[in-house]
Write an enzyme that holds these catalytic residues in place. Structure first.
Site, mmCIF file in Angstrom:
data_model
loop_
_atom_site.group_PDB
_atom_site.id
_atom_site.type_symbol
_atom_site.label_atom_id
_atom_site.label_comp_id
_atom_site.label_asym_id
_atom_site.label_seq_id
_atom_site.Cartn_x
_atom_site.Cartn_y
_atom_site.Cartn_z
ATOM 1 N N SER A 557 0.841 -1.197 0.000
ATOM 2 C CA SER A 557 0.000 0.000 0.000
ATOM 3 C C SER A 557 0.872 1.241 0.000
ATOM 4 O O SER A 557 2.027 1.218 0.465
ATOM 5 C CB SER A 557 -0.891 0.005 1.247
ATOM 6 N N TYR A 570 -2.878 -0.561 10.361
ATOM 7 C CA TYR A 570 -2.862 -0.896 8.935
ATOM 8 C C TYR A 570 -1.527 -0.492 8.308
ATOM 9 O O TYR A 570 -0.882 -1.279 7.607
ATOM 10 C CB TYR A 570 -4.021 -0.188 8.232
#
Length: 680
Positions: A557, A570
């Site tokens: 990501s 996250y």
């Protein structure tokens, strides 16, 4: 004309639907009738016959070759003789009616020259059992009297068509013939009569073998098959090694078969002798090669010894196959296509078959099961005696077969590769699985939601003969070591191994530091950091055993390098994944395994993560409406473009296709340009 075609297709479908009648893509059917000549308007007599490469069970009208019978029969007057009979295949083009439909097969002469309105040529196991028996001619008389006539072995072609036409003319009472070493042919005045005669020959042969055959033609049992769970575990352990060996020349996909016929054959004393004789019917050995590789150890031999022995036998097989080629090759023979086995037999475990794709590998295994049935039948009433090795070579390296191979389309970039994609039931995972399959890969879709993965697999395989030839779905919780081991084992048993791994499974909970619980932290690290580690580790075992290199791709990501608000767990888990890429690239490079990553951002539409609540949380953080979150993300990028799952899938393909062969340890941003996430 239409009713002739409809009857022919219906008959073909019925015959082809029953494997007792013929093998997949084996045999052909035909019908003769009249239709107007498009130029003169006068009726001409035509032949409709299954074209080259088609399958009777799924035959459609566009799979029929259409030829003018007057011109086809006239070829007999210019036939230059058996030494030049291959020239007649090109002559068929001058007999086509209109555009002619499908390409005529080598068996076209058989159908056109036989004086009967309808002709079937089939490869039933029971018929080939008689055709390959040492005393096949006498058995044919004993089983059928003068109702079915023996035709000695001859390679398929124009001369065989002339031979069968002469046999029919000389035996008006006959309904068909047994072709030595090959199969059967039947004829009739109507489609119904022809089909009935084909079935009469097949069923009569089956009944004779059942009534007169010895009960144990393969000899006594020497070693019983392993219990199912044990043999599947052993198959999964051996398959990657064997696949790597079978791919020494060209990368292959594998198929595993442990049907009762295979296990019984391999349990008995005579299987080494019979396997060494090879198969006989041309359709069989063109797909199974001249003979299989047979492991000569008992089922309970230590695994490391079995692997060592397979390597030894593979080296011997390659030497033997090369010698076979050199014994029979002429100066104008096509070059040797490869010396690896297509069939590997492991007593107690089953059969591994290999091909350029899953369907080819599966069909090769099905053909060898046909060969086992043939050997059983022949040995039960006589002795199995296939056609001579020299004749096998003449067909395997036939210029007509070589020309057929040259006409095949070029393989897709990922043909022969097996991809395992986690989180493949939706979003980026589903898009990646679709893209890899579209580029030729076999795909294993792993997801906690099995129904979602099965739905995507069905969509991917919608155009295939069997969905499982292209895509299979497996349920996996990537946080479970046992679950990951099981999923990788399922991939190996489905396709023979793994070549391309995409660590995509993930989730996200948007929390500030003070709101993040230990459970929040553990869950996200378990799924993404721990899960990626488990999947990479188990797949790396397979990749190393195969010895063919491979790819591992992490869907990380932008948040792995960008510090966004309310995103601690996250972002930290994604940073863990990002560094796994670097660590594994450094460790696995010596095995030819490349490890790379993709850093997406703002993939809202189609995303399982955003749909599960992450989108609402991020929209609240940025103060925008959730349905406009994708637009918001796009506007903050340099390119002002929204990122979709397909864009991420394209990056995975770019990393794993044929171009970036020397790239490892790389992270590709797919975020439409977020300067704060530029890699440094």
């Amino acid at each position: 004309m239409d009713h002739v075609i409809d009857e022919l297709l219906d008959r073909s479908h019925r015959l082809g639907a029953d494997p007792r009648n013929t093998n997949y893509a084996g045999g052909n059917t035909s019908a003769k009738g009249h239709a107007p000549d498009p130029v003169t308007g006068r009726d001409v007599e035509l032949l409709w016959v299954k074209g080259s490469g088609g399958d009777l069970g799924t035959l459609k009208e566009d799979g029929l070759a259409v030829l003018r019978l007057d011109r086809l029969r006239a070829l007999a007057g210019v036939y230059p003789g058996v030494e030049r009979e291959d020239e007649m295949v090109a002559a068929f083009d001058y007999c086509l009616h209109g555009r002619g439909g499908a390409a005529p097969s080598i068996d076209t002469a058989m159908h056109g020259l036989v004086e009967a309105a309808h002709v079937d040529h089939l490869h039933p196991d029971a018929g080939i059992a008689l055709a390959t028996a040492r005393d096949g001619e006498e058995l044919t008389r004993r089983v059928f009297g003068d109702r079915v006539v023996w035709v000695p072995w001859r390679r398929p072609g124009f001369q065989l068509g002339l031979d069968i036409a002469a046999v029919k003319e000389a035996n008006p009472q006959a309904i068909g013939c047994v072709l030595g070493g090959h199969g059967i042919t039947a004829w009739g005045a109507t489609s119904q009569e022809c089909e009935a005669r084909s079935l009469e020959i097949i069923r009569t042969a089956e009944e004779y073998l059942a009534a007169h055959g010895r009960p144990d033609p393969f000899g006594p049992v020497l070693s019983a098959p392993l219990p199912e769970a044990v043999r599947h575990e052993r198959a999964a352990a051996l398959l990657p090694v064997v696949r790597g060996l079978a791919s020494s020349d060209v990368r292959q996909v594998g198929h595993y078969t442990d049907t009762p016929e295979v296990l019984d054959f391999l349990s008995r004393a005579e299987h080494p002798r019979l396997a060494a004789l090879g198969t006989s019917c041309p359709d069989h050995f063109l797909r199974t090669k001249v003979a299989p590789l047979v492991l000569d150890l008992p089922p309970d031999a230590p695994l490391d010894r079995a692997v060592e022995r397979l390597r030894e036998l593979h080296a011997a097989y390659r030497a033997d196959y090369t010698a076979y080629y050199e014994r029979h090759a002429a100066p104008d023979s096509p070059p040797m296509r490869g010396a690896d086995p297509a069939i590997v037999l492991v007593p107690g475990v089953g059969m591994f078959s290999f091909g350029k794709d899953k369907q080819t590998a599966r069909v090769a295994g099905e053909f060898y099961v046909n060969a086992i049935n043939v050997m059983r039948g022949a040995e039960s009433v006589s002795a199995y005696e296939p056609i001579p090795e020299s004749e096998k070579f003449r067909i395997e390296y036939w210029e007509l077969e070589e020309a057929k191979l040259r006409r095949m389309p070029r393989p897709k970039p990922l043909a022969g590769r097996v991809a395992l994609v986690t989180g493949a039931g939706s979003g980026i995972g589903a898009a990646t699985a679709r893209r890899l399959a579209a580029e030729g890969a076999c795909v294993v879709l792993a997801d906690r939601d099995l129904a979602a993965a099965e739905k995507v697999a069905a969509e991917i395989g919608a155009g295939a003969y069997r969905t499982s030839d292209v895509a299979v779905a497996v349920r996996v919780d990537v946080t479970s070591e046992e679950g990951v081991v099981g999923a990788v084992r399922a991939a190996v048993l489905a396709f023979g191994g793994v070549d391309l791994v995409v660590n995509n499974a993930g989730l996200s909970l948007s929390r500030s530091l003070l709101e993040t619980t230990l459970d929040d932290w553990d869950l996200q690290h378990d799924v993404m950091a721990r899960g990626s580690f488990l999947v990479s580790r188990e797949c790396a075992r397979v990749l190393v055993e195969q010895g063919m290199g491979g790819d591992i791709v992490y869907i990380s990501s932008k948040n792995a390098v960008f510090a966004g608000p309310n995103n601690l767990a996250y972002g930290a888990a994604k940073a863990d994944q990002a560094h796994q890429v670097r660590l594994l690239a450094a460790e696995l490079g010596e095995h030819g395994i490349r490890v790379n990553g993709v850093n997406p951002d703002g993939v809202v539409r189609g995303s399982g993560i955003f749909a599960s609540g992450w989108g609402a949380n991020r929209a609240a953080v940025y103060g925008v409406e959730e349905e406009r979150l994708g637009e918001f993300y796009a506007q903050r990028t340099l390119l002002k473009r929204e990122v979709l799952p397909d864009h991420v899938a394209a990056a995975v393909y770019a990393l794993t296709g044929a171009d970036l062969t020397h790239t490892t340890g790389l992270h590709i941003p797919v975020d439409a340009g977020v300067p704060a996430a530029f890699l440094r």
